[in-house]
Write an enzyme that holds these catalytic residues in place. Structure first.
Site, short mmCIF file in Angstrom:
data_model
loop_
_atom_site.label_atom_id
_atom_site.label_comp_id
_atom_site.label_asym_id
_atom_site.label_seq_id
_atom_site.Cartn_x
_atom_site.Cartn_y
_atom_site.Cartn_z
CG ASN A 126 -1.45 1.38 1.41
OD1 ASN A 126 -1.63 2.15 0.52
ND2 ASN A 126 -2.44 1.45 2.49
CE LYS A 147 0.02 3.06 4.97
NZ LYS A 147 0.16 3.24 6.21
CG HIS A 174 -5.63 1.81 5.47
ND1 HIS A 174 -5.09 2.95 6.34
CD2 HIS A 174 -4.52 0.97 5.17
CE1 HIS A 174 -3.93 2.40 6.55
NE2 HIS A 174 -3.61 1.51 6.01
CD GLU A 214 -2.65 5.37 7.11
OE1 GLU A 214 -2.63 5.46 5.64
OE2 GLU A 214 -1.40 4.73 7.68
CD GLU A 264 -3.10 -2.30 7.33
OE1 GLU A 264 -2.01 -2.71 6.89
OE2 GLU A 264 -3.73 -1.61 7.22
N GLY A 303 3.03 2.22 10.86
CA GLY A 303 4.05 3.23 10.71
C GLY A 303 5.03 3.57 12.01
CB SER A 339 5.83 -2.11 11.81
OG SER A 339 5.58 -0.66 11.97
P1 13P Z 1 3.47 0.33 7.67
O1 13P Z 1 3.83 -0.99 6.98
O2 13P Z 1 4.27 1.52 7.16
O3 13P Z 1 3.50 0.23 8.97
O4 13P Z 1 1.97 0.55 7.06
C1 13P Z 1 0.88 -0.73 7.30
C2 13P Z 1 -0.12 -0.18 6.56
O5 13P Z 1 -0.83 0.63 7.01
C3 13P Z 1 -0.47 -0.85 5.04
O6 13P Z 1 -1.59 -0.62 4.77
#
Ligand code: 13P
Length: 254
Positions: free
Chosen positions: A11, A13, A98, A100, A170, A176, A216
């Site tokens: 992803n 983002k 997601h 976010e 997740e 992150g 992560s």
């Molecule tokens: P990270 O791998 O940067 O922690 O992000 C995970 C994520 O949100 C994938 O959709």
């Protein structure tokens, strides 16, 4: 792992311009083209880069995904993108719900439910994201939060609709942050999610649905996570932006 083909999904983002995305995709295709057997690979660039990246990955083992969609097919919805448009840009997968999007754009379980329906109607493979926040984990609400997200997200679906469904667990506190859930913690949740699927849709769907872990994931922790019986893949954020690093994750079993 009951015939569940592992899926390693990236992803991206809100990262990468069109030219940057094309460059990463070109490098990635070269690095993972030996993986046509055994592992599915997907990348989800931003909307603007979907069509150019589609041209790069079309003849490779890398599939294309989007990070979101709107549930109507077309209409006066300024700024939105429909599932038919994603298909026309070459997408096979779409990430839905997601954390976010839930956190920064107020996306509700009801919206997630409509988006999954729209994806399925257009033959896109939906990746339903669920996960608890740090506060919810500390107050021991993890299971009730996940229960609600899955039940509401999949409300009114029947077994036949969900044959391609992918779920991504997740934990928000692991995204992150460099803090990964331990493989045991993740396994416990994945088993819980699988048992929820079994209760609502039966044994066959629960056994065939791929449940990814995200938060992560890096080259040095992916193998341990993938060794768990109910972890069928990874949804990778930061580490998917660099083709070398992502390719190492794709090659978790080498
Ligand atoms: P990270 O791998 O940067 O922690 O992000 C995970 C994520 O949100 C994938 O959709």
């Amino acid at each position: 792992m009951e015939n569940r083909r592992p899926l390693i999904a990236g992803n991206w983002k809100m990262f990468k311009t069109c030219s940057e995305a094309v460059e990463v995709a070109e490098q990635l295709v070269k690095l993972v083209n030996d993986m046509t057997d055994g592992v599915d690979v997907m990348i989800a660039p931003p909307f603007t880069a979907l069509a150019p990246v589609s041209d790069i990955v079309r003849k490779s083992c890398v599939s294309l995904g989007a990070q979101n969609l709107f549930w109507e097919n077309e209409g006066a919805y300024t700024g939105e993108i429909s599932s038919a448009m994603l298909v026309s840009a070459g997408c096979r997968y779409v990430i839905i719900g997601h954390s976010e999007r839930r956190q920064y754009f107020g996306e509700t379980d009801e919206a997630v439910n409509k988006k999954i329906m729209a994806a399925i109607k257009n033959d896109l493979i939906p990746i339903l994201c669920v996960g608890e926040s740090e506060k919810e984990r500390e107050s021991k609400d993890t299971f009730s939060v996940l229960d609600k997200q899955v039940k509401n997200g999949l409300k009114d679906f029947v077994l036949d609709d969900l044959k391609t469904l992918v779920i991504a667990y997740e934990p928000v506190w692991a995204i992150g942050t460099g803090k990964t859930a331990t493989s045991d913690q993740a396994q416990e949740i994945h088993l819980f999610l699988r048992s929820m699927l079994e209760k609502s849709f039966g044994n066959m769907l629960s056994k065939s649905t791929r449940i990814l872990y995200g938060g992560s994931v890096k080259p040095d922790n992916v193998s341990e996570l993938m060794a768990m019986p109910d972890i069928d893949g990874a949804l990778v954020g930061g580490a998917s932006l660099d083709p070398e690093t992502f390719s190492k994750i794709v090659h978790f079993n080498k």
